[in-house]
Design a protein around this motif. Sequence first.
Motif, PDB file in Angstrom:
ATOM      1  N   MET A   1       0.849  -1.164   0.000  1.00 16.88           N
ATOM      2  CA  MET A   1       0.000   0.000   0.000  1.00 16.88           C
ATOM      3  C   MET A   1       0.903   1.239   0.000  1.00 16.88           C
ATOM      4  O   MET A   1       1.940   1.263   0.642  1.00 16.88           O
ATOM      5  CB  MET A   1      -0.889  -0.054   1.251  1.00 16.88           C
ATOM      6  CG  MET A   1      -1.625   1.200   1.554  1.00 16.88           C
ATOM      7  SD  MET A   1      -2.655   1.038   3.017  1.00 16.88           S
ATOM      8  CE  MET A   1      -4.219   1.011   2.214  1.00 16.88           C
ATOM      9  N   VAL A   2       0.482   2.274  -0.716  1.00 18.41           N
ATOM     10  CA  VAL A   2       1.217   3.529  -0.741  1.00 18.41           C
ATOM     11  C   VAL A   2       1.045   4.209   0.617  1.00 18.41           C
ATOM     12  O   VAL A   2      -0.058   4.312   1.146  1.00 18.41           O
ATOM     13  CB  VAL A   2       0.708   4.439  -1.880  1.00 18.41           C
ATOM     14  CG1 VAL A   2       1.371   5.794  -1.834  1.00 18.41           C
ATOM     15  CG2 VAL A   2       0.950   3.791  -3.227  1.00 18.41           C
ATOM     16  N   CYS A   3       2.137   4.669   1.193  1.00 20.21           N
ATOM     17  CA  CYS A   3       2.120   5.274   2.529  1.00 20.21           C
ATOM     18  C   CYS A   3       1.580   6.706   2.475  1.00 20.21           C
ATOM     19  O   CYS A   3       2.082   7.522   1.705  1.00 20.21           O
ATOM     20  CB  CYS A   3       3.527   5.267   3.120  1.00 20.21           C
ATOM     21  SG  CYS A   3       3.614   5.971   4.772  1.00 20.21           S
ATOM     22  N   PRO A   4       0.583   7.038   3.307  1.00 14.49           N
ATOM     23  CA  PRO A   4       0.048   8.397   3.328  1.00 14.49           C
ATOM     24  C   PRO A   4       0.877   9.366   4.170  1.00 14.49           C
ATOM     25  O   PRO A   4       0.575  10.553   4.211  1.00 14.49           O
ATOM     26  CB  PRO A   4      -1.342   8.206   3.939  1.00 14.49           C
ATOM     27  CG  PRO A   4      -1.175   7.049   4.855  1.00 14.49           C
ATOM     28  CD  PRO A   4      -0.193   6.136   4.165  1.00 14.49           C
ATOM     29  N   ASP A   8       5.123   9.095  -1.423  1.00 14.42           N
ATOM     30  CA  ASP A   8       5.448   7.705  -1.741  1.00 14.42           C
ATOM     31  C   ASP A   8       5.004   7.392  -3.168  1.00 14.42           C
ATOM     32  O   ASP A   8       3.864   7.648  -3.531  1.00 14.42           O
ATOM     33  CB  ASP A   8       4.711   6.784  -0.752  1.00 14.42           C
ATOM     34  CG  ASP A   8       5.289   5.399  -0.652  1.00 14.42           C
ATOM     35  OD1 ASP A   8       6.317   5.126  -1.292  1.00 14.42           O
ATOM     36  OD2 ASP A   8       4.701   4.577   0.065  1.00 14.42           O
ATOM     37  N   SER A   9       5.901   6.847  -3.968  1.00 15.20           N
ATOM     38  CA  SER A   9       5.541   6.484  -5.335  1.00 15.20           C
ATOM     39  C   SER A   9       5.448   4.970  -5.514  1.00 15.20           C
ATOM     40  O   SER A   9       4.877   4.490  -6.479  1.00 15.20           O
ATOM     41  CB  SER A   9       6.559   7.057  -6.317  1.00 15.20           C
ATOM     42  OG  SER A   9       7.851   6.576  -6.025  1.00 15.20           O
ATOM     43  N   LYS A  10       6.021   4.223  -4.578  1.00 14.98           N
ATOM     44  CA  LYS A  10       5.953   2.763  -4.615  1.00 14.98           C
ATOM     45  C   LYS A  10       5.379   2.282  -3.288  1.00 14.98           C
ATOM     46  O   LYS A  10       5.677   2.847  -2.242  1.00 14.98           O
ATOM     47  CB  LYS A  10       7.343   2.167  -4.798  1.00 14.98           C
ATOM     48  CG  LYS A  10       7.971   2.501  -6.124  1.00 14.98           C
ATOM     49  CD  LYS A  10       9.326   1.844  -6.259  1.00 14.98           C
ATOM     50  CE  LYS A  10       9.950   2.210  -7.594  1.00 14.98           C
ATOM     51  NZ  LYS A  10      11.265   1.600  -7.748  1.00 14.98           N
ATOM     52  N   PRO A  11       4.573   1.235  -3.306  1.00 13.24           N
ATOM     53  CA  PRO A  11       3.988   0.734  -2.064  1.00 13.24           C
ATOM     54  C   PRO A  11       5.067   0.371  -1.024  1.00 13.24           C
ATOM     55  O   PRO A  11       5.941  -0.434  -1.297  1.00 13.24           O
ATOM     56  CB  PRO A  11       3.216  -0.504  -2.505  1.00 13.24           C
ATOM     57  CG  PRO A  11       2.908  -0.263  -3.940  1.00 13.24           C
ATOM     58  CD  PRO A  11       4.097   0.486  -4.467  1.00 13.24           C
ATOM     59  N   MET A  25       8.056   0.867   5.412  1.00 16.05           N
ATOM     60  CA  MET A  25       9.444   0.447   5.250  1.00 16.05           C
ATOM     61  C   MET A  25      10.334   1.604   4.799  1.00 16.05           C
ATOM     62  O   MET A  25      11.547   1.524   4.894  1.00 16.05           O
ATOM     63  CB  MET A  25       9.545  -0.702   4.252  1.00 16.05           C
ATOM     64  CG  MET A  25       8.771  -1.918   4.669  1.00 16.05           C
ATOM     65  SD  MET A  25       9.300  -2.466   6.294  1.00 16.05           S
ATOM     66  CE  MET A  25       8.196  -3.812   6.571  1.00 16.05           C
ATOM     67  N   ALA A  26       9.740   2.700   4.327  1.00 17.58           N
ATOM     68  CA  ALA A  26      10.523   3.842   3.859  1.00 17.58           C
ATOM     69  C   ALA A  26      10.695   4.915   4.942  1.00 17.58           C
ATOM     70  O   ALA A  26      11.805   5.312   5.250  1.00 17.58           O
ATOM     71  CB  ALA A  26       9.875   4.446   2.621  1.00 17.58           C
TER      72      ALA A  26
END
Length: 60
Positions: A1-4, A8-11, A25-26
């Motif tokens: 899921m894309v982080c709000p 974030d461009s990648k889940p 994870m980012a």
Amino acid sequence: MVCPFHDDSKPSLRINIQKGCFKCMACEAKGGDLIAFHQKLTGRNFVEACKDLGAWEAER
């Protein structure tokens, strides 16, 4: 899921339904339940978040 919680461009957001927690994870955003997720997303305190989610009836 894309982080709000960050651009974030990648889940990168992982949600573990069995444990009832989330972690990006980012950006390392993490928490333990839906209320914590809503608090982090909106910046509201616990009681306000509960009221937003309908878990606590607003005072009349």
